[in-house]
Each structure stands twice: as structure tokens, then as C-alpha cells.
Design a protein around this motif. Structure first.
Motif, PDB file in Angstrom:
ATOM      1  N   ASP A 190     -13.286   2.154   5.866  1.00 52.67           N
ATOM      2  CA  ASP A 190     -13.231   2.350   7.316  1.00 52.67           C
ATOM      3  C   ASP A 190     -11.786   2.107   7.736  1.00 52.67           C
ATOM      4  OD1 ASP A 190     -13.730   2.616  10.001  1.00 52.67           O
ATOM      5  OD2 ASP A 190     -14.602   0.610  10.242  1.00 52.67           O
ATOM      6  N   ALA A 191     -11.010   3.176   7.772  1.00 53.59           N
ATOM      7  CA  ALA A 191      -9.583   3.058   8.084  1.00 53.59           C
ATOM      8  C   ALA A 191      -9.089   4.375   8.659  1.00 53.59           C
ATOM      9  CB  ALA A 191      -8.802   2.709   6.821  1.00 53.59           C
ATOM     10  N   GLU A 192      -8.008   4.275   9.420  1.00 55.50           N
ATOM     11  CA  GLU A 192      -7.420   5.493   9.990  1.00 55.50           C
ATOM     12  C   GLU A 192      -6.274   6.015   9.139  1.00 55.50           C
ATOM     13  OE1 GLU A 192      -5.373   7.082  14.113  1.00 55.50           O
ATOM     14  OE2 GLU A 192      -6.485   5.205  14.153  1.00 55.50           O
ATOM     15  N   ASN A 193      -5.374   5.095   8.702  1.00 56.53           N
ATOM     16  CA  ASN A 193      -4.201   5.484   7.916  1.00 56.53           C
ATOM     17  C   ASN A 193      -4.084   4.612   6.668  1.00 56.53           C
ATOM     18  OD1 ASN A 193      -2.998   7.516   9.714  1.00 56.53           O
ATOM     19  ND2 ASN A 193      -2.680   5.792  11.095  1.00 56.53           N
ATOM     20  N   ILE A 194      -4.070   5.259   5.522  1.00 60.25           N
ATOM     21  CA  ILE A 194      -3.947   4.570   4.241  1.00 60.25           C
ATOM     22  C   ILE A 194      -2.720   5.118   3.517  1.00 60.25           C
ATOM     23  CG2 ILE A 194      -5.011   4.276   1.953  1.00 60.25           C
ATOM     24  CD1 ILE A 194      -7.750   4.544   3.406  1.00 60.25           C
ATOM     25  N   GLU A 219      11.653   5.758   6.529  1.00 56.49           N
ATOM     26  CA  GLU A 219      11.917   6.355   7.848  1.00 56.49           C
ATOM     27  C   GLU A 219      10.708   7.151   8.327  1.00 56.49           C
ATOM     28  OE1 GLU A 219      14.626   6.375  10.161  1.00 56.49           O
ATOM     29  OE2 GLU A 219      14.899   4.550   8.998  1.00 56.49           O
ATOM     30  N   PHE A 220      10.088   7.885   7.395  1.00 57.91           N
ATOM     31  CA  PHE A 220       8.910   8.682   7.751  1.00 57.91           C
ATOM     32  C   PHE A 220       7.766   7.790   8.228  1.00 57.91           C
ATOM     33  CE2 PHE A 220       4.780  10.439   6.645  1.00 57.91           C
ATOM     34  CZ  PHE A 220       4.825  11.707   7.229  1.00 57.91           C
ATOM     35  N   PHE A 221       7.571   6.666   7.553  1.00 54.08           N
ATOM     36  CA  PHE A 221       6.415   5.808   7.845  1.00 54.08           C
ATOM     37  C   PHE A 221       6.665   4.765   8.934  1.00 54.08           C
ATOM     38  CE2 PHE A 221       5.191   7.263   3.548  1.00 54.08           C
ATOM     39  CZ  PHE A 221       3.891   7.672   3.832  1.00 54.08           C
ATOM     40  N   LYS A 222       7.885   4.673   9.462  1.00 54.52           N
ATOM     41  CA  LYS A 222       8.211   3.542  10.346  1.00 54.52           C
ATOM     42  C   LYS A 222       7.359   3.473  11.608  1.00 54.52           C
ATOM     43  CE  LYS A 222      12.181   5.513  12.799  1.00 54.52           C
ATOM     44  NZ  LYS A 222      13.629   5.437  12.989  1.00 54.52           N
ATOM     45  N   ASN A 223       6.865   4.613  12.094  1.00 56.05           N
ATOM     46  CA  ASN A 223       6.043   4.604  13.310  1.00 56.05           C
ATOM     47  C   ASN A 223       4.564   4.855  13.041  1.00 56.05           C
ATOM     48  OD1 ASN A 223       8.266   4.130  15.071  1.00 56.05           O
ATOM     49  ND2 ASN A 223       8.838   6.284  14.866  1.00 56.05           N
ATOM     50  N   ILE A 224       4.165   4.757  11.772  1.00 58.91           N
ATOM     51  CA  ILE A 224       2.759   4.955  11.417  1.00 58.91           C
ATOM     52  C   ILE A 224       2.127   3.600  11.129  1.00 58.91           C
ATOM     53  CG2 ILE A 224       1.153   6.011   9.768  1.00 58.91           C
ATOM     54  CD1 ILE A 224       3.262   8.232   9.354  1.00 58.91           C
ATOM     55  N   GLU A 225       1.084   3.285  11.855  1.00 58.65           N
ATOM     56  CA  GLU A 225       0.350   2.026  11.670  1.00 58.65           C
ATOM     57  C   GLU A 225      -0.549   2.173  10.448  1.00 58.65           C
ATOM     58  OE1 GLU A 225       0.150  -1.742  12.679  1.00 58.65           O
ATOM     59  OE2 GLU A 225       1.077  -0.358  14.110  1.00 58.65           O
ATOM     60  N   THR A 248       6.248   1.302  -8.317  1.00 56.85           N
ATOM     61  CA  THR A 248       5.488   1.525  -7.079  1.00 56.85           C
ATOM     62  C   THR A 248       5.613   0.317  -6.144  1.00 56.85           C
ATOM     63  OG1 THR A 248       3.377   0.733  -8.000  1.00 56.85           O
ATOM     64  CG2 THR A 248       3.833   3.093  -8.176  1.00 56.85           C
ATOM     65  N   LEU A 249       5.676  -0.873  -6.725  1.00 59.91           N
ATOM     66  CA  LEU A 249       5.870  -2.082  -5.919  1.00 59.91           C
ATOM     67  C   LEU A 249       7.202  -2.020  -5.183  1.00 59.91           C
ATOM     68  CD1 LEU A 249       5.221  -5.006  -5.023  1.00 59.91           C
ATOM     69  CD2 LEU A 249       6.231  -5.774  -7.180  1.00 59.91           C
ATOM     70  N   GLN A 250       8.269  -1.688  -5.898  1.00 58.46           N
ATOM     71  CA  GLN A 250       9.596  -1.583  -5.276  1.00 58.46           C
ATOM     72  C   GLN A 250       9.594  -0.547  -4.152  1.00 58.46           C
ATOM     73  OE1 GLN A 250      12.086  -0.914  -8.925  1.00 58.46           O
ATOM     74  NE2 GLN A 250      13.571  -2.027  -7.688  1.00 58.46           N
ATOM     75  N   THR A 251       9.009   0.618  -4.435  1.00 53.45           N
ATOM     76  CA  THR A 251       8.967   1.698  -3.440  1.00 53.45           C
ATOM     77  C   THR A 251       8.230   1.221  -2.193  1.00 53.45           C
ATOM     78  OG1 THR A 251       9.024   3.373  -5.193  1.00 53.45           O
ATOM     79  CG2 THR A 251       8.262   4.090  -3.024  1.00 53.45           C
ATOM     80  N   ALA A 252       7.070   0.598  -2.392  1.00 54.01           N
ATOM     81  CA  ALA A 252       6.272   0.124  -1.250  1.00 54.01           C
ATOM     82  C   ALA A 252       7.026  -0.935  -0.453  1.00 54.01           C
ATOM     83  CB  ALA A 252       4.940  -0.428  -1.740  1.00 54.01           C
ATOM     84  N   GLU A 253       7.687  -1.859  -1.135  1.00 56.50           N
ATOM     85  CA  GLU A 253       8.413  -2.924  -0.429  1.00 56.50           C
ATOM     86  C   GLU A 253       9.554  -2.358   0.413  1.00 56.50           C
ATOM     87  OE1 GLU A 253       7.600  -6.814  -3.277  1.00 56.50           O
ATOM     88  OE2 GLU A 253       9.405  -5.608  -3.636  1.00 56.50           O
ATOM     89  N   ILE A 254      10.235  -1.332  -0.100  1.00 52.70           N
ATOM     90  CA  ILE A 254      11.316  -0.702   0.675  1.00 52.70           C
ATOM     91  C   ILE A 254      10.736   0.035   1.883  1.00 52.70           C
ATOM     92  CG2 ILE A 254      13.095   1.106   0.614  1.00 52.70           C
ATOM     93  CD1 ILE A 254      13.508   0.267  -2.404  1.00 52.70           C
ATOM     94  N   VAL A 255       9.649   0.768   1.668  1.00 51.56           N
ATOM     95  CA  VAL A 255       8.998   1.529   2.758  1.00 51.56           C
ATOM     96  C   VAL A 255       8.508   0.592   3.862  1.00 51.56           C
ATOM     97  CG1 VAL A 255       6.954   2.910   3.333  1.00 51.56           C
ATOM     98  CG2 VAL A 255       8.357   3.531   1.359  1.00 51.56           C
ATOM     99  N   LEU A 256       7.949  -0.544   3.473  1.00 53.26           N
ATOM    100  CA  LEU A 256       7.306  -1.461   4.433  1.00 53.26           C
ATOM    101  C   LEU A 256       8.221  -2.590   4.885  1.00 53.26           C
ATOM    102  CD1 LEU A 256       3.927  -1.729   2.537  1.00 53.26           C
ATOM    103  CD2 LEU A 256       4.371  -0.366   4.578  1.00 53.26           C
TER     104      LEU A 256
END
Length: 196
Positions: free
Chosen positions: A139-143, A40-46, A58-66
Motif C-alpha cells: 500500500d504505497a504511492e511511490n516506491i 535531482e530527478f527524485f528531489k521533489n518526489i515523496e 546500489t547502497l551508494q547510489t541510494a544514499e546519494i539520491v536520498l
């Protein structure tokens, strides 16, 4: 540059307070809920890049977040949790009973002590530092970096003093989100958020 560090959701090993890093385990039901809240926190962050450790949690967590996003996950062994060797999967009390002499050494020189078949905190810190040195070059804005409690503490230590002096001065709960900023050639800790 904004670097978001997300500690993976809870596992049964976290719940049971065992020492583990190398063990590859899955999230429990609480961990899944924590990952959903982080989503929910990351849903509007590109997000330009997403790094994860080599571990399933960490894979499971990332897949749920994304969920639903076309985002490549970059696995990096340098952000694996510390390897506790023969201490893996045991509580502190169990370790004290099984390895009393090793525990004395561990408590005396915790930075340098290396459990059998594991790694020392100094070895662990060097690989996390190497990861952060490479992050500087991106070279990135959000990681987003989905990692482990020990890794996140090592990152704080790197930012504050480039050694392990502050390692135990921070907590890192399952599902916590830390925002590290890199500006004008320097890192700083912007915020630490609990998802509960």
C-alpha cells in the motif's frame, strides 16, 4: 502505484565490460555523477519505500539520491544481480578463452545454462518475479527500487510476458530511471529515462 527502478551508477567493472553480479564493488567517479543526476530527478518526489539490493553499488547510489532524507533502505536479496559464478569479473573474450565448452552451452541454451558456482537466468528470473509479486501487495504511492541492469530487464520481461522472451529486447544503462505503474491489477511500463 508508481514504482521507480533506478540502475546503480557506473562502476569500473561496467566501464571495462566485465561480467559481474556477485562481486561487491563501488561506484566510480562517473557513477557518482550519475547518482547525483538521479537525485535531482527524485528531489521533489515523496518516496514511501526504498528497496536496494545487497550490493554496495546500489547502497551508494541510494544514499546519494536520498541525501538529507530520513528514509529507511530495505535490502532485498531477490534484486541482486545475476550471479555469473566462475565468469565473474571476466570479459566475454576472457570467458571464451577459459571456458570454451561452457560458452557453447551458454549460447545454445542461455536461459537454462548455469555457470559453475553461479545461477541460470531462469533461477534469477524466478527471484525477481517473486519480488514483483510482493510489490503488488504494498500500500504505497511511490516506491524506489535501486537495482541492477539484469534485474530491470527481468522486470520488463515479467511485465510483458511473464518469461524471459523479451529479456534482450531492452537496454538498461547505468543511472537509467524506469517508471513502472501498477493500476487495476496490472503493471505497465510508463517511461524509461536516461540521465545523461
Amino acid at each position: 502505484m508508481n514504482i521507480y527502478f533506478l540502475r546503480h551508477g557506473q562502476t569500473e567493472q561496467n566501464k571495462n565490460k566485465t561480467y559481474y553480479g556477485r562481486l561487491d564493488v563501488k561506484l566510480n567517479s562517473t557513477g557518482i555523477i550519475q547518482a547525483e543526476k538521479a537525485g535531482e530527478f527524485f528531489k521533489n518526489i515523496e518516496l514511501d519505500k526504498v528497496f536496494i539490493s545487497e550490493k554496495t553499488r546500489t547502497l551508494q547510489t541510494a544514499e546519494i539520491v536520498l541525501k538529507g532524507r530520513e528514509t529507511k533502505l530495505i535490502k532485498d536479496r531477490r534484486i541482486n544481480e545475476i550471479d555469473f559464478g566462475v565468469f565473474e569479473g571476466k570479459t566475454y573474450d576472457e570467458i571464451c578463452k577459459l571456458y570454451p565448452e561452457e560458452v557453447k552451452l551458454w549460447e545454445k541454451e542461455w536461459e537454462r545454462f548455469c555457470p559453475m558456482n553461479g545461477e541460470s537466468y531462469e533461477m534469477f528470473y524466478k527471484r525477481v518475479k517473486s519480488f514483483m509479486e510482493d510489490i503488488k501487495k504494498l500500500d504505497a504511492e511511490n516506491i524506489l527500487v535501486v537495482a541492477h541492469g539484469g534485474v530491470i530487464r527481468a522486470v520488463y520481461s515479467y511485465i510483458l510476458d511473464e518469461n524471459l522472451r523479451f529479456y534482450w529486447k531492452f537496454s538498461s544503462r547505468n543511472g537509467d530511471i524506469s517508471l513502472i505503474k501498477y493500476k487495476y491489477g496490472d503493471f505497465f511500463i510508463d517511461s524509461i529515462m536516461h540521465v545523461d
